[in-house]
Design a protein around this motif. Structure first.
Motif, mmCIF file in Angstrom:
data_model
loop_
_atom_site.group_PDB
_atom_site.id
_atom_site.type_symbol
_atom_site.label_atom_id
_atom_site.label_comp_id
_atom_site.label_asym_id
_atom_site.label_seq_id
_atom_site.Cartn_x
_atom_site.Cartn_y
_atom_site.Cartn_z
ATOM 1 N N GLY A 4 6.647 22.564 0.708
ATOM 2 C CA GLY A 4 7.657 21.738 1.362
ATOM 3 C C GLY A 4 7.388 20.260 1.214
ATOM 4 O O GLY A 4 8.296 19.472 0.961
ATOM 5 N N GLN A 5 6.119 19.878 1.357
ATOM 6 C CA GLN A 5 5.763 18.464 1.232
ATOM 7 C C GLN A 5 5.996 17.975 -0.200
ATOM 8 O O GLN A 5 6.470 16.864 -0.405
ATOM 9 C CB GLN A 5 4.314 18.245 1.640
ATOM 10 N N GLY B 101 8.279 19.073 -2.187
ATOM 11 C CA GLY B 101 9.724 18.895 -2.277
ATOM 12 C C GLY B 101 10.177 17.565 -1.697
ATOM 13 O O GLY B 101 11.060 16.903 -2.254
ATOM 14 N N GLU B 102 9.579 17.176 -0.582
ATOM 15 C CA GLU B 102 9.914 15.886 0.019
ATOM 16 C C GLU B 102 9.568 14.744 -0.937
ATOM 17 O O GLU B 102 10.337 13.795 -1.086
ATOM 18 C CB GLU B 102 9.172 15.710 1.338
ATOM 19 N N HIS C 227 9.193 29.336 1.447
ATOM 20 C CA HIS C 227 8.804 27.972 1.096
ATOM 21 C C HIS C 227 9.957 27.178 0.478
ATOM 22 O O HIS C 227 9.823 25.986 0.232
ATOM 23 C CB HIS C 227 7.632 27.983 0.108
ATOM 24 N N GLY D 200 12.848 26.160 1.629
ATOM 25 C CA GLY D 200 13.628 25.272 2.484
ATOM 26 C C GLY D 200 13.474 23.807 2.162
ATOM 27 O O GLY D 200 14.343 23.196 1.547
ATOM 28 N N ARG D 201 12.367 23.212 2.566
ATOM 29 C CA ARG D 201 12.139 21.784 2.338
ATOM 30 C C ARG D 201 11.961 21.481 0.862
ATOM 31 O O ARG D 201 12.339 20.412 0.390
ATOM 32 C CB ARG D 201 10.931 21.304 3.140
ATOM 33 N N PHE D 202 11.394 22.420 0.122
ATOM 34 C CA PHE D 202 11.213 22.223 -1.318
ATOM 35 C C PHE D 202 12.572 22.082 -2.000
ATOM 36 O O PHE D 202 12.811 21.147 -2.752
ATOM 37 C CB PHE D 202 10.424 23.400 -1.905
ATOM 38 N N GLU E 240 15.410 21.366 -0.633
ATOM 39 C CA GLU E 240 16.098 20.192 -0.116
ATOM 40 C C GLU E 240 15.701 18.949 -0.910
ATOM 41 O O GLU E 240 16.542 18.114 -1.238
ATOM 42 C CB GLU E 240 15.772 19.999 1.360
ATOM 43 N N GLY E 241 14.425 18.849 -1.245
ATOM 44 C CA GLY E 241 13.954 17.719 -2.052
ATOM 45 C C GLY E 241 14.588 17.703 -3.428
ATOM 46 O O GLY E 241 15.044 16.662 -3.907
ATOM 47 N N GLN F 70 18.123 16.393 -3.584
ATOM 48 C CA GLN F 70 18.306 14.948 -3.433
ATOM 49 C C GLN F 70 18.196 14.215 -4.763
ATOM 50 O O GLN F 70 18.486 13.029 -4.844
ATOM 51 C CB GLN F 70 17.283 14.391 -2.443
ATOM 52 N N TRP G 55 20.759 24.284 -2.812
ATOM 53 C CA TRP G 55 20.143 22.976 -3.063
ATOM 54 C C TRP G 55 20.249 22.610 -4.535
ATOM 55 O O TRP G 55 20.532 21.458 -4.869
ATOM 56 C CB TRP G 55 18.689 22.958 -2.596
#
Length: 119
Positions: free
Chosen positions: A2-3, A5-6, A30, A32-34, A36-37, A40, A67
């Motif tokens: 996730g981090q 991905g951010e 895993h 989700g945040r990945f 999302e990044g 973007q 995403w």
């Protein structure tokens, strides 16, 4: 994951991203945040995710597809989910998501050694 991905999501001019996590203990939780990044990165034209021989069951595959679908400039997409526990029931939302990539000219999905029945 996730981090990571951010961090990737902060690379707004990124056009090509290739990540190989094959053979790790990554699960689809895993994504989700990945994902999302990745979503973007509006300039992304080439995306390769190699996740073979991991512990992906497909329950959150739709979320990843959504995403990826935000990457409207994407022309080449390579996804390797070989050797995971994905079944065909997980591809509805996933397909709808990547279907938003209207510029896509090259799509490779590697799904060998999965649990897809083709129904």
């Amino acid at each position: 994951l996730g981090q990571l991905g951010e961090w990737i999501g902060r690379c707004l001019q990124l056009t090509c991203l290739v990540l190989d996590f094959s053979g790790n203990q990554i699960t689809d939780e895993h994504f989700g945040r990945f994902g999302e990044g990745i979503g973007q990165c509006s300039q992304l034209t080439n995306l390769e995710l190699h996740l073979s021989d991991s512990q992906i069951k497909g329950e959150h595959l739709g979320q990843l597809g959504e995403w990826i679908g935000r990457c409207l400039q994407l022309t080449c997409l390579v996804l390797d989910f070989s050797g995971n526990q994905i079944t065909d029931e997980h591809f509805g939302r996933f397909g709808e998501g990547i279907g938003q990539c209207s510029q896509l000219t090259n799509l490779e999905l590697h799904l060998s050694d999965s649990q897809i029945k083709g129904e």
